[in-house]
Design a protein around this motif. Structure first.
Motif, PDB file in Angstrom:
ATOM      1  N   TYR A 143       5.958   8.516   0.340  1.00 32.09           N
ATOM      2  CA  TYR A 143       5.279   9.412  -0.120  1.00 32.09           C
ATOM      3  C   TYR A 143       4.221  10.299   0.912  1.00 32.09           C
ATOM      4  O   TYR A 143       4.415   9.696   1.890  1.00 32.09           O
ATOM      5  N   ASP A 153      -3.782   5.936   3.815  1.00 31.08           N
ATOM      6  CA  ASP A 153      -2.791   5.472   3.099  1.00 31.08           C
ATOM      7  C   ASP A 153      -1.331   5.938   3.325  1.00 31.08           C
ATOM      8  O   ASP A 153      -1.126   7.001   2.837  1.00 31.08           O
ATOM      9  N   ASP A 156       3.972   0.336   1.498  1.00 34.35           N
ATOM     10  CA  ASP A 156       2.670   1.250   0.805  1.00 34.35           C
ATOM     11  C   ASP A 156       1.451   0.510   1.232  1.00 34.35           C
ATOM     12  O   ASP A 156       1.034  -0.553   1.082  1.00 34.35           O
ATOM     13  N   THR A 181      -2.560   0.733   3.084  1.00 35.87           N
ATOM     14  CA  THR A 181      -3.945   1.507   3.078  1.00 35.87           C
ATOM     15  C   THR A 181      -5.024   0.848   3.989  1.00 35.87           C
ATOM     16  O   THR A 181      -5.107  -0.384   3.798  1.00 35.87           O
ATOM     17  N   GLU A 195      -4.563  -3.353  -3.944  1.00 36.69           N
ATOM     18  CA  GLU A 195      -5.288  -2.437  -3.328  1.00 36.69           C
ATOM     19  C   GLU A 195      -6.432  -2.211  -3.875  1.00 36.69           C
ATOM     20  O   GLU A 195      -6.592  -0.934  -4.557  1.00 36.69           O
ATOM     21  N   GLU A 252      -5.041  -1.760   1.167  1.00 40.04           N
ATOM     22  CA  GLU A 252      -3.737  -2.241   0.545  1.00 40.04           C
ATOM     23  C   GLU A 252      -2.712  -2.892   1.083  1.00 40.04           C
ATOM     24  O   GLU A 252      -2.338  -2.468   2.522  1.00 40.04           O
TER      25      GLU A 252
HETATM   26 MN    MN Z   1      -0.806   3.373  -1.226  1.00 43.53          MN
END
Ligand code: MN
Ligand code: GLY
Ligand code: MN
Length: 442
Positions: free
Chosen positions: A213, A245, A256, A258, A381, A420
């Motif tokens: 992402y 993030d 994923d 953070t 998160e 996260e």
């Molecule tokens: Mn994230």
């Protein structure tokens, strides 16, 4: 490491075959064809958008960059990959990744996408196609494209990761952790948001298009924008705080992650430390049998305590939760399923047919409402932000009476906090892929 992953692939394919057998039988199909996809072109241009492969395809084979390929699976037979490798002197044709994985699957090379038609001979039996079919597939004789009942079953089971998938996700976490360390060092070394992002990409060895992402790289007030997408070029700015993030991919599996950093010790740094405690306590709750909705509500209670102790709210945690004051500061879900997609599918599916488990009232953004099982990977998160839009709403609807606006004004320039991790549910102690990856680097 690669070899280790490879040795797990045969059992992974066997498990996909087992899941497909059950799903096909239950929904009345004889065969599965999984199409990798085709690049989409920009309006009136010969430039394609970045290619994103069908997640079902990359679950079967470790290939993420090859359009117009198919995996064919018929119960009782070895899966077959039709690998499109055009003769092309404008581009480098896709290459089959090396490795032992090829032993578990038959491979045929296609020079033209249309060559698949004869090889698949779709007249035989009831074949379900999974993927975004190009127009020419229309008369190839598939019984159905993406039949919902079949997809619901495949998606439901996807929550449980095979040992191969867990190994890929550990590697995606290691790569992400490397990027996070580089970006943090860039921030403290005076880099702009844009430069911190470049440091992240360089350290992970991933191009922007290969990230799961778009990186969220936010200094100061921008940390209050949940999916902040801008990359500021300016170095010369206050730099009170840094929220990043950012994830990574390995063989199509995502991490994923953070982290939030405070430049100075003080009130905001103490708040980050308090949120880190909250996050660790919640990670410990990733246990089989735990309703993820309860974990989300527990997060609200814990964040309510942090808000009260920091003097941000004047009421106790119970009141802050009951009166939806915690939602002003923590307006998103506690996490989601993670895997082939960052927000992986079937987060609300209560059974193999996909019947939805509702979100708790007043929590419209929770992406996972199921009961945790061993083998799942979820994110945890919690966040605490100072978001003008939500603060204004609270001021207008009366909830603001419980908010200490002087404290909010002092903390608002720091934007917010999110921490996260990616956590695998096991039969016992949860495995924190993210913390393990950072620890291995230290
Ligand atoms: Mn994230
Ligand atoms: N990176 C998006 C999310 O944390 O869900
Ligand atoms: Mn997430």
């Amino acid at each position: 490491m690669l070899q280790e992953v490879d040795t797990l692939y045969a059992a992974h394919v066997a498990e996909l075959a087992r899941r497909s057998d059950t799903a096909l039988a239950a929904t009345g199909f004889d065969r599965l064809v999984v199409y990798s996809g085709r690049p989409q072109y920009q309006f009136q241009d010969d430039r394609p958008y970045p290619f994103a492969v069908n997640p079902h395809f990359k679950q079967w084979v470790p290939i993420t960059d090859a359009p117009d390929c198919c995996v064919e699976y018929t119960p009782g037979q070895r899966p077959r990959l039709l690998f499109h490798q055009p003769a092309d002197y404008w581009h480098r044709p896709p290459q089959l990744p090396p490795g032992d994985w090829q032993r578990s699957i038959d491979v045929e090379i296609l020079r033209e996408p249309g060559d698949a038609r004869a090889l698949l001979d779709a007249g035989r039996g009831r074949t379900a196609l999974v993927g975004e079919p190009p127009p020419e597939f229309a008369d190839w004789g598939y019984a159905a494209s993406n039949p919902p009942a079949l997809l619901a079953r495949l998606h439901y089971e996807r929550a449980v990761k095979t040992p191969y998938e867990l190994a890929c996700m550990r590697l995606a976490s290691s790569i992400g952790a490397r990027g996070h360390v580089a970006a943090r060092d860039a921030y403290f070394g005076g880099a702009s948001e844009f430069e911190a992002h470049l440091a992240y990409c360089a350290a992970t060895g991933l191009t922007e298009g290969e990230l799961p992402y778009g990186n969220i790289v936010a200094y100061d007030e921008s940390a209050a924008v949940l999916h902040y997408q801008h990359l500021d070029r300016a170095r010369d700015r206050p730099r009170r705080s840094f929220l990043i993030d950012a994830g990574a991919h390995f063989r199509g599996y995502a991490s994923d992650i953070t982290r939030t950093w405070s430049t100075d010790q003080g009130e905001f740094a103490a708040l980050v430390a308090a949120m880190d405690h909250v996050q660790q306590a919640l990670c410990a709750g990733v246990r089989p049998g735990r309703d993820y909705r309860d974990l989300h509500l527990e997060a609200h209670l814990r964040i309510g305590r942090v808000l009260a102790e920091a003097g941000i709210v004047r009421c106790g945690a119970d009141t802050a939760v009951a009166e939806r004051i915690t939602s002003v500061f923590f307006p998103h879900g506690i996490g989601h399923l993670l895997g082939l997609q960052v927000h992986d599918v079937a987060g609300l599916a209560g059974d193999p047919s996909g019947t939805e488990i509702p979100r708790p009232d007043g929590h419209p953004f929770l992406r996972l409402t199921r009961v945790l099982q061993p083998g799942w990977v979820v994110t945890v998160e919690p966040g605490l932000y100072f978001i003008d839009l939500l603060l204004d709403e609270a001021r207008a609807d009366g909830r603001g009476r419980q908010i200490d606006w002087t404290t909010v004004a002092r903390l608002k320039p720091f934007g917010g906090i999110r921490i996260e991790d990616d956590v695998a549910c096991t039969a016992g102690t949860p495995e924190n892929l993210t913390r393990d990856a950072f620890a291995a680097l230290a």
